[in-house]
Design an enzyme around this catalytic site. Sequence first.
Site, PDB file in Angstrom:
ATOM      1  CB  SER A 169      -7.895   2.946   3.141  1.00  0.00           C
ATOM      2  OG  SER A 169      -7.028   2.382   4.212  1.00  0.00           O
ATOM      3  CB  SER A 173      -8.014  -0.558   5.956  1.00  0.00           C
ATOM      4  OG  SER A 173      -8.787   0.685   6.096  1.00  0.00           O
ATOM      5  CE  LYS A 199      -3.708   1.617   2.920  1.00  0.00           C
ATOM      6  NZ  LYS A 199      -4.567   1.298   4.150  1.00  0.00           N
TER       7      LYS A 199
END
Length: 583
Positions: free
Chosen positions: A154, A178, A80
């Site tokens: 996310s 997330s 990420k």
Amino acid sequence: MADKHFPRALSIRWLRDAYLKHEVSPEDTVREIVNRAEADAGMNIWITPPRMERIRPYLDRLASLDPAGAPLWGIPFAMKDNIDWAGVPTTAGCPDFQYVPTEHAAVVARLIAAGAIPVGKTNMDQFATGLVGTRSPYGETHNALRGDLISGGSSSGSAVAVARGHAAFALGTDTAGSGRVPAALNGLVGFKPSLGAWPTKGVVHACASLDCVTVFTHDLADALEVDRAARGIDDFDPWSKSFLPPTAAIPAKLCLPKEQLHFFGPYAKEYGRAWQTAVERLNRLDIEIEYVDIRLFSQAASLLYGGPFVEERWAGLGGFIDAHPGSALPVTEQILRSGAAEQYDAASLFKAMHTLQMLKLESGKLLKDAVLVLPTAGGTWSRDQVRANPVQTNNEMGRYTNHCNLLDLCAVAVPSDAAAIGLPFGITLFALAENEGLLCGAAKAFLGDPGVHATAVSRPNTLVAVCGLHMRGYPLEKQMRACGARFVREDRTAAKYRMVRLPTTPSKPGLVKRPQGGSAIGLEVWEMPMEAFGLFVASIPAPLCIGKVELRDGTEIPGFVCEDYAAAEAEDITAFGGWRTAK
């Protein structure tokens, strides 16, 4: 690359075996990933996409590593874009925030030391302020199975990268869910270790006291492989703690909610039915079930974004937002600025902390030697629906996840039976920080792992013979995965079949059994849960249908066949011996 076959789902086990047999090399793997990422460019999976020139130093480095001493040798992973990769920009989903770190995040450094290959940085909800996967100036990340639906956030890009075969595993982060919601929406495992078990040094924090680095994989075994490399205290990380790797053990009981759960979104009914199916599976395990009041978890969840704890987000990012007006998306700025609300002061924060401490005491008593099970998400949304109502839709996605880190729980999201074709469903198991072993044992029992000492009554399955676009690596493989099917083996029919190319778009094969003559045709054998089989059969368009397919050993199993009327005028491609080799 034409002679190299990669399954759509890359796994540590498959790659390790393929490397050992010299069937593929790490460079072959990276080239395949680059090609896949380019083909899926419109899905907005990447912020820094896989490029051979960027990955080359990590490939070359493998020659100096002994695979026997590097447990992740040659295994490609994504991260990420709020996790630092030295020399590569970190944006946290905000171009104006961008910086280039000079060193890897602690967890990235550990994975590279174990032989893993970083391939790229994935898209995310800006500053990790969402659970929907649409809050990014780099584009809305599409769901891996259905592009009209959200991917979850996310850590959206990380989950979709794994689901689409761009990496064997991917790192996300988790403050409120997330590392779990995107796993459920894309048919993956999402493992969230206990707070501090993996270092967060080199991570752009959403809430530093609550953040965890997490991993997405196709199965629990791969997640635990990554855990062994990533886990351990970091002397330069103030949030780091010492936890031993979990050893799977069966909990004394499973805690399920006694109240009726709330399901939402356009597939609320399908999600409700899928939850009941999961409960039935849990009841077939030889583990005591206790139905409990889960209101304490809801109370804890409400503290995260409905109380003064939101100030931690503003403490971390408020200076940037004030200094760079217009740099953040409007919805992101709205969420961050809620932490600066006048009603929150030191007294309100301490009151919330005292309430939370009492809830921790209650949850500690309830989950002593036990594992809590909830739906990972109570539904999903279309991307259009989230655009129309960004705050409420996002809030619903955290209904069964937000309590976790506040209560210092570990968690693992695992797939259950699909809610519908192309609509994965998953559950999350929660345990106390010191009980990660119980978490893993319960998850393995639910998934049917024979290595766990629990009596699990297997759910009924059926073999299915697949000879065309539902095979591995083809566009409709995702339908098999969405039904909970797993690949078993490659095989051939008895020498009694004709294969034709149907004049459809895209073209499809048709398999027809002949009363005499015919040839042996290559196919794949999959195993599918019976609960999903009926819905799967009903979705198959004519002239294809499911009938009995005779294999070369004389056994007959359900599989794809074609009605005679359509085969009569179609091109005969029997001589190629199967769809993979048809020209």
